[in-house]
Design an enzyme around this catalytic site. Structure first.
Site, PDB file in Angstrom:
ATOM      1  N   TYR A 125       0.843  -1.198   0.000  1.00  0.00           N
ATOM      2  CA  TYR A 125       0.000   0.000   0.000  1.00  0.00           C
ATOM      3  C   TYR A 125       0.882   1.254   0.000  1.00  0.00           C
ATOM      4  CZ  TYR A 125      -2.818   3.788   1.977  1.00  0.00           C
ATOM      5  OH  TYR A 125      -3.406   5.008   2.224  1.00  0.00           O
ATOM      6  N   LYS A 129       1.275   3.987  -3.074  1.00  0.00           N
ATOM      7  CA  LYS A 129       0.932   5.394  -2.866  1.00  0.00           C
ATOM      8  C   LYS A 129       2.140   6.292  -3.163  1.00  0.00           C
ATOM      9  CE  LYS A 129      -2.370   7.112  -1.491  1.00  0.00           C
ATOM     10  NZ  LYS A 129      -3.496   7.696  -2.291  1.00  0.00           N
ATOM     11  N   TRP A 150      -4.418   8.302   9.824  1.00  0.00           N
ATOM     12  CA  TRP A 150      -5.448   7.907  10.809  1.00  0.00           C
ATOM     13  C   TRP A 150      -6.776   8.647  10.590  1.00  0.00           C
ATOM     14  CZ3 TRP A 150      -3.211   6.915  16.401  1.00  0.00           C
ATOM     15  CH2 TRP A 150      -2.043   6.118  16.314  1.00  0.00           C
TER      16      TRP A 150
END
Length: 287
Positions: A125, A129, A150
């Protein structure tokens, strides 16, 4: 302004679209059904047809653990999809905002990461990105890369909603206390993005709510604030634990705290403390 938002049905995308509309901007929200970001021709047609002043690219493959086994899907959406959006935006002279993540760092540092620290992602991931960041930087002449962490909000599933539910159902709740980061309320992030696109202060930004905590400390705050604001009664006994007790396919950053260097040096007001954001989120849930 005319603004196109990808991933408009997602957790962040929905709050971004709502805020932009409230502020009187002309908004085209595109989710998978409206525009497949993995299809270059479709991106060129739709972005070209709308000719926005800015594109806020929220669409992403965010299933962190699933990405470890489905590498192609993560890169198809996060890298190739971002290339397509960046190319289409550049063709019509649009500003581009690419939403990125704390996962582009190795998460092993002891200090908060700033925008110009070396990236070293450890998960698929994070790597996908980071690939999206590189493509956005190389293909757009007017880019903002906004790394956040978060994230939670009214729409979609997230950590806060999960803890509110489990706290009322379980007798014991063990939450990791050795991963540190900054919780980010989607509404606060959306306000910053709106401010950003009205400038030409291009570059890389770290945008989370201010302050930091562990997941365990965050859960304690969620319970305390929810008891006060929502009148909830939590049965769960809260206990700290180590990351090792919950093995996952993808490695989690131990340190996700990001320094807001670019926000300060570009003269923006820093985003408020995470606890204030949490309180407003719970008030939003109450309504």
């Amino acid at each position: 302004m005319k603004i196109l938002v990808t991933g408009s049905a997602g957790q962040l995308g929905q709050d971004v679209v709502l805020l932009l509309q409230q502020e009187g901007h002309e908004v085209l929200g595109c989710d998978r059904q409206e525009m497949d970001i993995t299809n270059l021709d479709q991106c060129v047609d739709i972005i070209g047809g709308f000719a926005p002043d800015a594109v806020i690219h929220c669409a992403a493959h965010t299933a962190v653990d699933a990405a470890e086994s489905d590498i192609d899907a993560a890169y198809l959406i996060n890298a190739t999809g971002t290339r397509n959006v960046a190319l289409a935006a550049e063709k019509v002279g649009s500003k581009l905002v690419y939403i990125s993540t704390d996962y582009v760092f190795d998460g092993m540092g002891t200090e908060a990461y700033h925008e110009y620290d070396n990236t070293d992602p450890k998960s698929i991931y994070g790597k996908s990105k980071r690939a999206g960041e590189i493509l956005a930087q190389s293909l757009s002449s007017k880019y903002f890369i906004v790394r956040t962490s978060w994230v939670y909000g009214k729409y979609g599933n997230n950590f806060v909603k999960t803890m509110l539910k489990l706290g009322q159902e379980k007798p014991l709740l063990q939450v990791v206390d050795d991963q540190k980061g900054s919780p980010t309320y989607t509404v606060d992030l959306a306000h910053f993005l709106l401010e950003l696109i009205q400038t030409e202060k291009y570059g890389v930004y770290h945008a989370s709510n201010s302050g930091a905590c562990t997941w365990y400390e965050f859960t304690g705050a969620i319970f305390a604030e929810a008891e006060d604001i929502l009148g909830l009664n939590f049965t769960a006994k809260l206990e700290p634990c180590d990351t090792e007790q919950f093995p996952r396919p993808a490695p989690r950053p131990r340190n996700s705290v990001m320094e807001h260097l670019s926000i300060r040096t570009n003269g923006f007001q820093d985003i408020r403390h995470w606890r204030e954001g949490l309180r407003d989120f719970l008030l939003e849930l109450k309504e």
